[in-house]
Write a protein that holds these residues in place. Structure first.
Motif, short mmCIF file in Angstrom:
data_model
loop_
_atom_site.label_atom_id
_atom_site.label_comp_id
_atom_site.label_asym_id
_atom_site.label_seq_id
_atom_site.Cartn_x
_atom_site.Cartn_y
_atom_site.Cartn_z
N ASN A 147 0.86 -1.18 0.00
CA ASN A 147 0.00 0.00 0.00
C ASN A 147 0.90 1.23 0.00
N LEU A 148 1.01 1.90 -1.12
CA LEU A 148 1.92 3.04 -1.25
C LEU A 148 1.42 4.28 -0.53
N ASP A 149 0.15 4.25 -0.09
CA ASP A 149 -0.38 5.39 0.65
C ASP A 149 0.09 5.38 2.10
N GLU A 150 0.55 4.20 2.59
CA GLU A 150 1.01 4.08 3.97
C GLU A 150 2.40 3.41 4.00
N PRO A 151 3.44 4.13 3.60
CA PRO A 151 4.77 3.51 3.54
C PRO A 151 5.30 3.11 4.91
N PHE A 152 4.91 3.83 5.97
CA PHE A 152 5.41 3.49 7.30
C PHE A 152 4.83 2.17 7.80
N GLU A 153 3.60 1.86 7.40
CA GLU A 153 3.00 0.57 7.74
C GLU A 153 3.77 -0.56 7.07
N PHE A 154 4.17 -0.33 5.84
CA PHE A 154 4.96 -1.35 5.13
C PHE A 154 6.30 -1.55 5.84
N GLN A 155 6.93 -0.45 6.27
CA GLN A 155 8.19 -0.55 6.99
C GLN A 155 8.01 -1.32 8.29
N LYS A 156 6.91 -1.07 8.99
CA LYS A 156 6.63 -1.80 10.23
C LYS A 156 6.45 -3.29 9.95
N ASP A 157 5.74 -3.60 8.86
CA ASP A 157 5.54 -5.00 8.49
C ASP A 157 6.88 -5.68 8.20
N MET A 158 7.75 -5.01 7.49
CA MET A 158 9.05 -5.58 7.17
C MET A 158 9.89 -5.76 8.44
N ALA A 159 9.81 -4.80 9.36
CA ALA A 159 10.54 -4.92 10.62
C ALA A 159 10.01 -6.10 11.43
#
Length: 75
Positions: free
Chosen positions: A24-36
């Protein structure tokens, strides 16, 4: 083709690719949290594997030494 054209094409390609794999490119920080979070699971799994091997080696060593002592003592 200018450098601006190349940058635009690359940006569109990256955006399309990320969207296709479900980012979801609208929420890049959520993607970063998922990867972490996934990294945490991976490192935990690696630690568990390492500790399991260490435990298995320790048990085999203790068993072998126990058998040697049993033989040495003549029982």
């Amino acid at each position: 083709m200018t450098e601006a054209d190349i940058k635009r094409i690359v940006a569109e390609s990256v955006k399309q690719t990320l969207t296709e794999i479900g980012v979801n490119l609208d929420e890049p920080f959520e993607f970063q949290k998922d990867m972490a979070y996934l990294r945490g699971w991976r490192t935990s799994s690696d630690t568990i594997k390492r500790q399991s091997v260490l435990t298995a080696v320790g048990l085999l060593t203790a068993g072998f030494l126990g058998a040697v002592l049993y033989i040495i003592r003549g029982h």
